[in-house]
Design an enzyme around this catalytic site. Structure first.
Site, PDB file in Angstrom:
ATOM      1  N   GLY A 160       0.822  -1.195   0.000  1.00 40.24           N
ATOM      2  CA  GLY A 160       0.000   0.000   0.000  1.00 40.24           C
ATOM      3  C   GLY A 160       0.861   1.252   0.000  1.00 40.24           C
ATOM      4  O   GLY A 160       2.064   1.205   0.295  1.00 40.24           O
ATOM      5  N   CYS A 161       0.264   2.357  -0.355  1.00 41.25           N
ATOM      6  CA  CYS A 161       1.019   3.609  -0.459  1.00 41.25           C
ATOM      7  C   CYS A 161       1.499   4.077   0.903  1.00 41.25           C
ATOM      8  O   CYS A 161       2.679   4.385   1.081  1.00 41.25           O
ATOM      9  CB  CYS A 161       0.189   4.679  -1.152  1.00 41.25           C
ATOM     10  SG  CYS A 161      -1.493   4.859  -0.520  1.00 41.25           S
TER      11      CYS A 161
END
Lengths: 341, 341, 341, 341
Positions: free
Chosen positions: B144-145
Site C-alpha cells: 500500500g502507499c
C-alpha cells in the site's frame, strides 16, 4: 469608539478591517501602515472599492480606545509603553507578549525583549480559557494560530489530569495565508501548489508558547513534539494531537471534560462521535471544531482540532478579545458560520 | 513479452500503461476492464489520442507473462490461482496478499479471504527491503502507499533496534488521487478543494499492514497510531513519524543506518541535514525522499518520508517488482525525476 | 416572516441559509429536501453544529411569505401555481421562468414547459436593471450566474446603442461550485484540479437567456458566441467580453454609461482604469466588479465582469430580490466585502 | 555532444535539464546561472538529489554544440554574436529573435534591439509550421507559449484562406508557472489561489508575435484581440479562439485542413468531434490538442487549443528544435504522454 490597526495592509490587518466594518460599535478607524502611508486602502485592496475604508496613515498613533498591533515581533513591544500611556488598550497579534519569560523570548526570537517590564501586565488572550483574566485588561497577547488550535483541545484535559504529560505529539497543518503577505520563494504559487511539506521541524516559535500554556494547565513543566506543515490551500488550520490517557481514563471522560468546558461557548463545537472536523468547517468564521477517539489498540487518544488561522487563529480572536475588554457582547462582528463550499 | 492489466482504466492502471509505454521490453499489452470492455482506450482517456494504446477487453485473461491486478480487494484473490496455473506472474496492487494472516484480513476487510492457501506463496513487494525474496517469485503483493512511505523510513531503524517499539506515531497525508477514480461526495471537487481533513482515524486498513511489517523488522509485535489525512492536491504522499530512540542512540546513528541501507538504491534518497522532503520532489517519479531530526528537547525523533502515491506508492513500485522478477534492470521504464514545478 | 427553501441542501440552498441566518427579518425557516427529509441540517453540514438550523422537511409546503426554489429545471414550474395560490411569493433560482418563450425553453431544456401560462407574470430578477418591475411581484426568475455577470456589463451599453449588435463574444470562466453538489466524474477532484477546460461550447443553456436580455436591451434580435470554461477553484466567475463599438464611440463614453447606471448601486463597482477585476474580489460577497478598455489597435472593446457565482450569481441575488419584493432595505443580510485572501 | 543552458535554475531551464537527462545524445551539460554560480544543482532543486546534475557555472560559455538561452529579453541578444562565432548553435527561449522587426521589438519591449543585424538569420522555431526552415540553422527563436498554442490552431486555416482576417479574438488562459520563478505579489500563493484574472489586457507582448505570424500565414497584415488570463494551477495553457469563416466554408473544411497539416505530426492531435481539450491532456508532455466547432447560430468558429506551457510552450519545443537542427529523431527525449491525474 475609535479603533486603530497597525499593519493594516497585512492579511491579519485586513481581516480586522473586514470584521470591524460589520461590527456596529466602531465609529472611527485608524489604519496605520509603514509601507503604504498616504495611499487609499482601496488602491491596495481593490475589493474594498466604494467602501470608503480610508487613507492609510503613518504610524503616529492618534487618540484611540483600542489598538490592534499586527506587526512583526519586536516592533510592537518597542512602542507599547507609549500606547498605554496614551490610555489606549493594546491587542497585540504578534508574539511580543505571549511568553511570560523574557529569557525564553530571547532564546526563541533571537532579540532582547524590548519591554520585559510589561510582561507581567499582559494577559494571554484565549477567551475560552482565560476570559475572566482578560476582562478590563489593557494589554492582551493574542495567541498564535497553532497554540489556539492546540490549547482549546488540550488545556481542559490537562487541567483535569486526564492525560499524561510525558507524551504529547502535535502534528499541525496550516494553510498558506498564515505566512502573511510578504513574498518569498517558499510562498511562490508554483512552489507551493500541489505540494505538501513540513517546516520548522523541532524549531518553530510556537513551541514554547504551547509548552508554557500546557505546563500551566497541567501544573508541571512539560515538553511537546510540535511539527507544523504547509497545506496547499489559503485558509484553515488542523491540528492532530496524540496523547496517552491517565490510568483508567475512558473516551467518555475526555468527551465530558470538553463538554463541561465548552457547552456555553459560542465559538467552540464538539462534533458528534465519528464526525471529524475539516478545515473548511471554520473557513471565514471564528468557530473551532473538536473531535477525539481513544484508539483501543494502542490506548492512545487521537484528537483533531480545527480553526480558521486568520479568524480564531488571529483577527477573529483579536476582535473577540476587544469585545471582552470593552464589555460588549463577545460575538459582536463575529457571528456567522463558514463559507461553504 | 506480453503484459496485462486488470483495472486498466483506474488511476493505478492508467499509470502502469504510461510506464509500460516507455518501458522497452513490453511488446503486447492486454487491457482488462469490467466497466468499459470494447471501448478504445483513447475514448476513456483522450490524452492518449493517436497513441494506439488499444481496445479495452473483458476480463478473460489471454496468455501473458505478467499480469498487474489493480482491482478492489477480494476480486484478485478469487482468480489468482487460475492465473498462476496459466503460468502468469501476478503482481497485485490490491490488498489481497499483503497480510500474512487470513484472520487479520477478515477482521479488517470484512470478507473471508478468497484464497488463504496462497498467502504463504506471496511475497511482500517492497524491493528495497525484500529484493532477494522477490526475485523469481510468481505472486507479488504490491505494498500500500502509506505502508511504502512508512516502511522505507522505519524498517532499517527497527531492524537495528535503534527505536523503541512502544511509541510510534505515524501521521500521514495523501493527495486525493489515492482514492481512485470512483466518484463520491468525499472526492467531489468543491468539498475537497481548500479543505484538509483526517479520515479513517484509528481504523484505516493500512494499519495492520504497517504493523505486520514493523513487527517483522523489530522482532516483536508492536502497534502504531496511524492517522491518514487528505490534502487538497492530486498527487503526493508525506508521512511524519514520531518515535523514541533506544537508549544512547544519537541522530547520526539513525542517519548512518539509513545511509547503509540505501546508499546503493536508485529510488530512495536521504536529503542533506536540514533539507526537508516535499511531496513535489517525487511528483510523477518513483523516487522516495527521507529526512529526520532528533528533537533535543523531547528526545524523540521526527522523521519525514515522501513518495508519489501513484508511483512508488502503486504503479511505479509494481513495475519495479516486474523488473525484478523478470530479471531486467530494476529501473526500466522508471527513470526520470519529478516534474517541477 | 416565514421563509422557505426547496433544495435546502444544495450549494445555493445552503448559501441562502447562511444569508438568512444573519438577515434579521426572517423568523422561521422551512427547509425542504427531497433527498434528506427528516435529517438534522447539521448532520448534512456539520459546520452548522450547535446553530440549530432545523430539521429537513419533505416538500409539502407550509404557510410561508417567501419561498426560494433551488431545484433542477422543470420541478419548480410544476408546483408554482399551487405556491402562488397559497399566497407565497416565489423566487426561482432555476431556469423555469427566465425565458419569456415556452418554445425557446423547450428547444434548450428538452422538456415541454410545465407552466407556460405563468411566464407572462414572471419578472427577470436582475435588480440593477429591472428593480422597478421587481417591486411587489410574486414570481421572480432569479437570473443564471453567467447571464448576471454578462448583463451587468452589457445591458447599459446596448441600451445606449454604444455597441454594435453584430459582434459579441462572451468568453466565460466559472469556479466548480456552479455545477452543484451532485457527484460526477467531471467534478471529481482529481479530474478537475490542475486542469482547465471549455464545456458546453456553442450549446450552453445560458445562451438563450443572455440573448433574450441583450436583444431586449438593444431593441433588436442578436446572437452571441458564448463559451463557458471550468476553472480549478471552488467559487468565482469572470466573463471576458469582446465587442465592436458603434461609430465614434470612445472609451470614456462606455465608462460614463456604466457610471451613470451604477453610481448609486451598492453591489456593482467600476474599478479605476487599469485595475482589472479578479474573481477573489467578489468571493463570498454580493459585489460585482467591472472594467473595460478600448483596444486601439483593433478598435474593439474588451470588458471584464466578475461576480461570486453562488452569491450575486445565485443566492445573494435571490435574497436581494426578496428584500426588494418585501420592501426591505435591499442589502439586508448581504453586507460585507469579499473574504481575502 | 555538449549542450549548455543559460538560466539553468529558472523553470524553463530546469525543464530542459529534465528532458536532456533522458535524451540519450547529450553527454555533457553546462549549466549557467548568474545568480547561483558555484552551487550544486541539487542544493537549488533537492528533487535532483543523487542525480549528479552538476555544479552551476558562471556565464562564461565553454565549447558547446548547442546552447539554450532561457534569459530575460535583451540579455541573450547582447551575446548571441559571440556564441555564433564560437560555432555554437543558439536556441533562444526568450523574445529577442521572435519579431522580424527591430522597431516592433523596441515598441513592445521598450529597449533598443541589441543585435538587430542578426534578426534576418533567426528562424521562428515552430517545427510543425517551419520545419524545413529550421533544419541546419544556427539561431532559433523558440516561440512564446501563447503564440505556440494560437499558431498551431490558426496558421493552417489562414494559409488556406478559410478564415476572415478582420475578426480574430484570442482569449488565452495560462497556469502560473509561465510567469517563472521570480517572486512577486502577483504570484504569491494566497493572492493567486482560488482566484482568476485577466492581465496584460490589450498590451501583452505576445500580441505582435502572434500578429506577425498570422499575417505571414494569411498574406495580409491583420490585428487580433489577445487577452491572457491567469488560472490557479501550475501548468497548462488553453486558448479559445473566435473567428469568422470565409464565405461557404463548412466545419468539415476546417477540420480537413487541420487533418492535412497534422496527420503525420507526432505532437499535434485533433480530437474526435465533441471531445474538447483540457489542459491536463498535455501536462508534462510535448503534445498539443485541438478542437473546433462552427457555431450555427452565429456562423463563427470556436477553436480550442491546449499545450503544456513549459513543454510545447517552452522547453519541450526547444529540445524539439535542437533535435531538428542536429538531425536527430525529432521526438528524442520528448516521448511520453501527460501525467494523469
Amino acid at each position: 469608539m475609535k479603533v486603530g490597526i497597525l499593519g493594516a495592509t497585512g492579511y491579519a490587518g485586513q481581516e480586522i478591517v473586514r470584521l470591524l466594518h460589520r461590527h456596529g460599535e466602531v465609529e472611527k478607524l485608524y489604519l496605520g501602515s509603514s509601507s503604504a502611508a498616504g495611499e487609499d486602502y482601496e488602491s491596495i485592496y481593490p475589493h474594498w472599492q466604494d467602501q470608503k475604508v480610508g487613507i492609510l496613515q503613518d504610524e503616529t498613533i492618534p487618540e484611540l480606545d483600542v489598538l490592534f498591533c499586527a506587526l512583526p515581533h519586536g516592533l510592537t513591544a518597542q512602542r507599547t509603553s507609549a500606547f498605554l500611556k496614551q490610555n489606549i488598550k493594546v491587542i497585540d497579534l504578534g508574539a511580543d507578549f505571549r511568553l511570560n519569560s523574557a529569557d525564553l523570548y530571547e532564546e526563541w526570537y533571537k532579540i532582547k525583549h524590548p519591554a520585559a517590564e510589561l510582561l507581567k501586565d499582559a494577559v494571554y488572550g484565549l477567551p475560552e480559557i482565560y476570559r475572566d483574566q482578560i476582562k478590563g485588561k489593557s494589554l492582551i497577547a493574542n495567541p498564535g494560530c497553532y497554540p489556539t488550535a492546540t490549547l482549546l483541545a488540550l488545556v481542559p484535559l490537562l487541567r483535569k489530569q486526564l492525560l499524561q504529560t510525558s507524551f504529547l505529539v502535535i502534528d499541525a497543518k496550516s494553510g498558506v495565508s498564515g505566512a502573511g503577505r510578504g513574498v518569498s520563494l517558499g510562498m511562490h504559487y508554483s512552489e507551493v501548489n500541489e505540494n505538501f511539506k513540513a517546516y520548522g521541524v523541532a524549531s518553530h516559535r510556537h513551541t514554547p508558547e504551547i509548552e508554557q500554556e500546557l505546563s500551566r494547565a497541567s501544573g508541571q513543566n512539560l515538553t511537546v513534539n510540535f511539527t507544523p506543515h504547509l497545506v496547499p490551500m489559503t485558509r484553515g488550520m488542523l491540528v492532530t494531537i496524540y496523547g496517552k490517557v491517565s490510568e483508567g481514563v475512558q473516551e467518555d471522560d475526555l468527551r465530558e471534560c470538553w463538554q463541561a468546558q465548552y457547552e456555553e461557548e459560542e465559538f467552540v463545537h464538539l462534533l458528534p462521535p465519528g464526525t471529524w472536523p475539516q478545515t473548511k468547517f471554520s473557513s471565514g468564521s471564528n468557530h473551532a471544531f473538536l473531535q477525539l477517539t481513544l484508539d483501543k489498540r494502542t490506548g492512545n487518544v487521537v484528537i483533531v482540532s480545527v480553526i480558521d488561522n486568520l479568524m480564531k487563529g488571529a483577527a477573529g480572536q483579536a476582535v473577540q478579545n476587544m469585545n471582552i475588554i470593552m464589555g460588549w457582547q463577545e460575538s459582536l462582528g463575529l457571528k456567522g458560520t463558514a463559507m461553504w463550499p
